[in-house]
Design a protein around this motif. Sequence first.
Motif: not given
Length: 780
Positions: A600, A603-604, A607, A610-611
Amino acid sequence: MQSSPFLLTLIGLLLALWTVAAGWIMIRASTRVQAAEGTKRAVRRLSRMIEDSPAIPLLVRADGRIEAPDRLAGWLGLDAVPQYLSELAPSGAGGLSEDQLEQLTTRVRRTQKTAAPFQMTVKPRGSKRALALRGSLADPNVSPSGAALVWVFDLTESEEEVAALREETARAREDFGALVGLIEAAPMPMWFRSPQMQLRLVNTAYVAAVGAQSPDEVVARQIELIETVDGVSAAEVAQQAGERRKPIERIVSATIKGARRTMRVTDLPLIGEGIAGYAVDIEEMEEQAREFRAFREAQRSMLDQLSIGVAQFDSRRRMTFANQPFHRVFALPPGIVNDRTSFEQMLMVARENGRIPEVRDFPAWRAELGEWFLSDETQDEAWPLPDSTHLRIVAQPMPDGGLVMIAEDRTEQLALSATRDTLLRTRTATFDNLFEALAVFAPDGHLELWNRGFTGVWGLDPEALDGHPMAEDLLEAIAQQLADPKQVATINLVIRSATLDRKKKQGNVQLSDGRTLDFASVPLPDGNGLLTVLDVTASRQAEEALRERNRALEEADAVMTRFLANMSYEFRTPLTSIGGFAELLTSGVAGELTPQARDYAEAISLSVGKLTEQVENVLDLSQSEAGLMPLSKQKLDLLPLITQVVRKREGAIVDAGLTLDLRGDPGKKVEADPQQIRRAIAHLLDNAIAATARDGKITVELRQNRAGTKITLSDNGRGMTQHELARALEGIRPTRDGKGIERRQGLGIPLARHLIEAHGGTLEIHTRKGVGTSATITLP
């Protein structure tokens, strides 16, 4: 008693002798009678001859007595011939004067004494008669006593003839002197030759022409003025004139005062006297003739260059010249001028070629045209030809009796005139239907042309403009319609600027009814000035509304700028914090994580990355469109930079099953922000990777030319249509209501374009559906 024969014979002889003697006596007597009769007749004849002779004898005896016929008394104006010589001068009228009588008496006595003859002339008193007296000693058979015989002749007619001859001689002497003076003063050389062709007399001009000192030197040296021409001397030419008894005139060259001059030499024979000659200097006349010929040739050459036909006819109505347009207009054959064609024949040829108007009576019409030669005025006629050609014929009589005929083909001009009339009507209709109000002012200030909108926009009476008023009068009427009448000076200045200063000028005024008018002046090519007037009341109101909206947009732009600056901080700070905390959790700072928690946390972090990238793209694109993109330029070597970009995406290329070909020469450097250029190239490369199917190929090429440095990224992927390319280039744009942002496609291509344009470069994309896409970056 019987008679003896002897006796009878003797008697017969005696009778015969007597008869012969008587006959001889009778014959002798008859002869004497005849001689006496003859003498008488001779005396009467001689007396009559003396009476009728032009001379009267006057016998003056030694004692002074005179004998003379009565006819002498009539010559002397006396009633009868006096007895003595001294009575020839009576106290009354007639007779001789005392002096004449004294001279006659003295000469008569000298003749009586010495036998010396004398002659004298007397005029009786009171008479116009002139008497010539010729005296000599009388023959002894006439008067044995030493008388003097004076013959008196009537010389009245002879005296008159002598007086006339004296007068003529004096006049001839004066004329001869004047003639000699005239010859001496003549400006032309003159001379006289003897019958032997020798110079005997020359004038001063001759002496000056040959450069001699005096006429005697010219005559002594026989200096000729005219040189030998073709082996013939001047004396031989003069001899030929004498033999022919006709003047010989010739034109030769001679040296006059050291200069060669053209002379007209004339040898004039004087029958029985010699040969006279004179030479006239015609050098100036020859020069004028040459100039005239040159002028005529130049004139004809110039006429040949004209577009109108010109022909010349002499006084005998023969054509002496015609230029090519004249031949073309009347369809004349080439040799018509050399044939000296007459005016009538030229019309006949033109008629055969259909180049004259159709007339009912051609001979009468031709005779009427022949009167042009006798007219004193220029004739101007229009000839419509059968082929719809329109000719303008001008006939100009010349002082020498000739004629100049000008033929102008006005077909095109008439067509142009008709076209011009159509254009004028079209212009009028166009002017009247234009939205703008138009007026044309002449240089002198009067209104020349206007349309219907001009009167309406100024609120003028249309009938007031029918008289084409002056600008001052028109401006007085316009001033009454203005909110500020003083603004009429601005209109006047604009009109003067176009008509006099030939400059463009514009202005605007407010009318009393609240309308706003814009006007401008334009100088026209014909010297006039065009004034255009437009009612801009609505546009001014819209412009004011736009200004208000622009101010609102400027305020919104300022708010957006502040928003972007704030969002750049507000977006990046939380994302950075989230990413940092995720990395801390992954590194075990907060304790060891379970595998699921670690997944997790990773993954954070992914992300967040990408953000963060998307947020930066949005912010950069927004800043670029707002003109706020910060650049930090430096000298860059492009090939290593592109290599780094490619290396970072090597995994993605391999995973996609693609091949990439990077070509370019090292050393290509540009002034640019390395981070922004890297991002632009990366976006284009990412799009190429995403658009290319497996086993595809991507080519990156770096080259440099005069236009700048070019980076080309091409692929053989699926490509795009032009509509798809347009949507890709738009990226995002404001919504139709202007209150939000609408997304069209990904932000890579629009952001790459903004980044490249921010560096002063360009991005060109060429794509074809199913073939591939090529993107070319050009940097200065």
